[in-house]
Write an enzyme that holds these catalytic residues in place. Structure first.
Site, short mmCIF file in Angstrom:
data_model
loop_
_atom_site.label_atom_id
_atom_site.label_comp_id
_atom_site.label_asym_id
_atom_site.label_seq_id
_atom_site.Cartn_x
_atom_site.Cartn_y
_atom_site.Cartn_z
N THR A 98 0.76 -1.27 -0.21
CA THR A 98 0.12 -0.10 0.09
C THR A 98 1.01 1.32 -0.02
O THR A 98 2.10 1.11 0.13
CB THR A 98 -0.84 0.06 1.23
OG1 THR A 98 -0.08 0.02 2.41
CG2 THR A 98 -1.75 -0.77 1.30
N GLY A 99 0.39 2.30 -0.18
CA GLY A 99 0.95 3.69 -0.05
C GLY A 99 2.26 3.88 -0.77
O GLY A 99 2.22 3.54 -1.99
N ASP A 129 5.75 -11.15 8.45
CA ASP A 129 6.39 -10.34 9.50
C ASP A 129 7.76 -9.88 8.84
O ASP A 129 8.53 -10.59 9.33
CB ASP A 129 6.23 -10.73 10.81
CG ASP A 129 6.72 -9.75 11.88
OD1 ASP A 129 6.93 -8.59 11.44
OD2 ASP A 129 6.89 -9.82 12.91
N ALA A 130 7.94 -8.69 8.46
CA ALA A 130 9.11 -8.29 7.87
C ALA A 130 10.22 -8.17 9.12
O ALA A 130 11.47 -8.09 8.85
CB ALA A 130 9.20 -6.90 7.18
N LEU A 138 8.19 0.31 5.40
CA LEU A 138 7.27 -0.35 6.41
C LEU A 138 6.64 0.81 7.35
O LEU A 138 7.56 1.92 7.44
CB LEU A 138 8.32 -1.18 7.38
CG LEU A 138 8.74 -2.44 6.64
CD1 LEU A 138 9.54 -3.17 7.80
CD2 LEU A 138 7.60 -3.48 6.16
N TYR A 178 9.78 11.99 6.85
CA TYR A 178 9.05 13.13 6.72
C TYR A 178 9.52 14.38 7.51
O TYR A 178 9.91 13.71 8.68
CB TYR A 178 7.63 12.75 6.62
CG TYR A 178 6.60 14.00 6.79
CD1 TYR A 178 6.43 14.41 5.47
CD2 TYR A 178 6.01 14.77 7.77
CE1 TYR A 178 5.52 15.71 4.96
CE2 TYR A 178 5.17 15.87 7.65
CZ TYR A 178 4.90 16.27 6.07
OH TYR A 178 4.26 17.33 5.97
N TYR A 222 4.78 15.67 14.85
CA TYR A 222 5.27 14.94 13.94
C TYR A 222 6.68 15.11 14.16
O TYR A 222 7.26 14.27 14.85
CB TYR A 222 4.73 15.24 12.47
CG TYR A 222 5.35 14.22 11.62
CD1 TYR A 222 4.53 13.10 11.32
CD2 TYR A 222 6.92 13.97 11.34
CE1 TYR A 222 5.01 12.17 10.60
CE2 TYR A 222 7.26 12.97 10.50
CZ TYR A 222 6.26 11.82 10.24
OH TYR A 222 6.66 10.93 9.55
#
Ligand code: NAD
Length: 390
Positions: free
Chosen positions: A50-51, A110-111, A138, A224, A234
């Site tokens: 995803t993403g 599970d990474a 991840l 980010y 953040y």
């Protein structure tokens, strides 16, 4: 079964298989139209369902012609319950890429576990021999330390003192205030354990040792930074500590990869609607304002536009990998433009329930959120019976 959205606390618990296929096809279509570009052909994506991870995978495959191996942790369907969005993405991506003659495999594991690393190393040997690019994308609320067996949690909280700010309920479309308690030292350390650079480092170590990284391998992880408005929650919060740790580990990995003339770096990406970002306090209101302004200025991008631009112009551009003095690739360049941020600052102070629809693109936020779960796609009959197996 008939599948409808079920949203609780910014999390959508259902996904629509037909809409998920549309969502994937749209991203592939963007990349096809944007055109092919040269890049190495063997890619490992950690978190590619995803993403940002999925967008990187799509861009590498359909733009760069790369074979991809993806590791993600998704919930499969049952006869009475749809799968998680990433499960459908993996299925449809693998089908579409193979149809194109590209190698494509998705492992659901599970990474964070050492045994997954061993399985992946075997898989790389079987599919490619070695890989040339390792993407680390991840995002998880928990991580079990593979050595101690202890489980750590990541939290999204400010550091030092409690924080109160405007926030939006994007489902109801209402502006309110959110107050978040300061994190404890233990919560901060837990977040660094989950979202910092430790696991990425374990991966690169294991892959190097197993000799499955080709000469010149690059590895990228995503971060980010963002503006003043989201700073307290953040960058200066628990997740910011984790990101600083991730960024520091890029330096160490970079030195390590010199032995094979490879490099490791961070791409600082734009704030966008994903499953991970929708649950960060304050961020949905910021993203809604950002969308409005970037769309007005004609510089809005989604995950796939960002990752296509990153691979084509920043990582495999004509002048090699383009980083700043701190070793960061800046895909947040348009988001952080002064004219964009000045407007956000001015609108942030004014925003309320009455002007939300005109000052912010709350509808765009909501639509992106629904669509990444397969809902709100034109042409899909959401009252029709659908097979949850996809
Ligand atoms: P996402 O939730 O869409 O994707 C997370 C991925 O991680 C999924 O593929 C999921 O299956 C996988 N995953 C989670 N736990 C796993 C586990 N134990 N084992 C295997 N796979 C697991 O998130 P995203 O927003 O695309 O975030 C990816 C990265 O991009 C993160 O580092 C995030 O901080 C960063 N980033 C996000 C934004 C944003 O606005 N969304 C902006 C800049 C950077």
């Amino acid at each position: 079964m008939i599948i409808k959205p079920k949203i609780i606390g910014g999390v959508c618990l259902t996904a629509h298989p037909i809409g998920m296929r549309k969502a994937l096809e749209e991203q592939i279509k963007y990349v096809r139209e944007a055109g092919k570009f040269p890049m190495p052909r063997r890619v490992l994506v950690l978190g590619g369902s995803t993403g940002y991870g999925l967008a990187t995978r799509i861009s590498a495959a359909f733009g760069g012609g790369a074979g991809t191996l993806n590791i993600s942790f998704e919930r499969g369907p049952t006869e009475r319950k749809p799968a998680s969005p990433g499960w459908y993405n993996n299925k449809y991506f693998d089908e579409a890429a193979r149809k194109e003659g590209l190698t494509a495999e998705s492992l659901n594991a599970d990474a964070f576990a050492h045994e997954t690393r061993l399985t992946v190393i075997d898989k790389i040997r079987e599919l490619f021999g070695q890989v040339d690019l390792v993407v680390y994308s991840l995002a998880s609320p928990v991580r079990k330390d593979p050595d101690s067996g202890e489980t750590y949690k990541s939290v999204l909280k400010p550091l030092g003192k409690a924080y109160t700010a405007k926030s939006v309920d994007f489902v109801r479309g209402t502006v309110g205030e959110v107050s978040i308690e300061a994190a404890t030292a233990e919560e901060e350390a837990g977040t660094v354990k989950v979202m910092g650079g430790e696991d990425w480092t374990l991966w690169i170590n294991a892959l190097l040792e197993a000799d499955v990284l080709a000469g010149g391998t690059k590895s990228v992880a995503y971060s980010y930074i963002g503006p003043e408005i989201t700073y307290a929650v953040y960058r200066a919060g628990t997740i910011g500590s984790a990101k600083e740790n991730l960024e520091k580990s890029a330096g160490a990995l970079n030195s390590m990869l010199k032995s094979i003339e490879g490099e490791a770096f961070i791409s600082v990406n734009k704030a966008l609607v994903t499953r991970a970002s929708s649950v960060i306090p304050v961020v949905p209101l910021y993203i809604s304002l950002l969308y409005k302004i970037m769309k007005e200025k004609g510089i809005h991008e989604g995950c796939v536009e960002q990752m296509y631009r990153m691979l084509r112009t920043r990582i495999y551009g004509p002048n090699g990998t383009l980083k700043d003095d701190n070793g960061l690739i800046h895909m947040d360049d348009w988001e952080m433009r002064r004219d964009v941020q000045d407007l956000i600052g001015a609108r942030w102070n004014k925003i309320d329930n009455k002007n939300l629809g005109s000052l912010a693109d709350i509808e765009g936020f909501r639509e992106d959120f629904m669509r990444l779960h397969g809902f709100d796609w034109p042409g899909v009959d959401y009252d029709a019976d659908v097979d949850p197996m996809g």
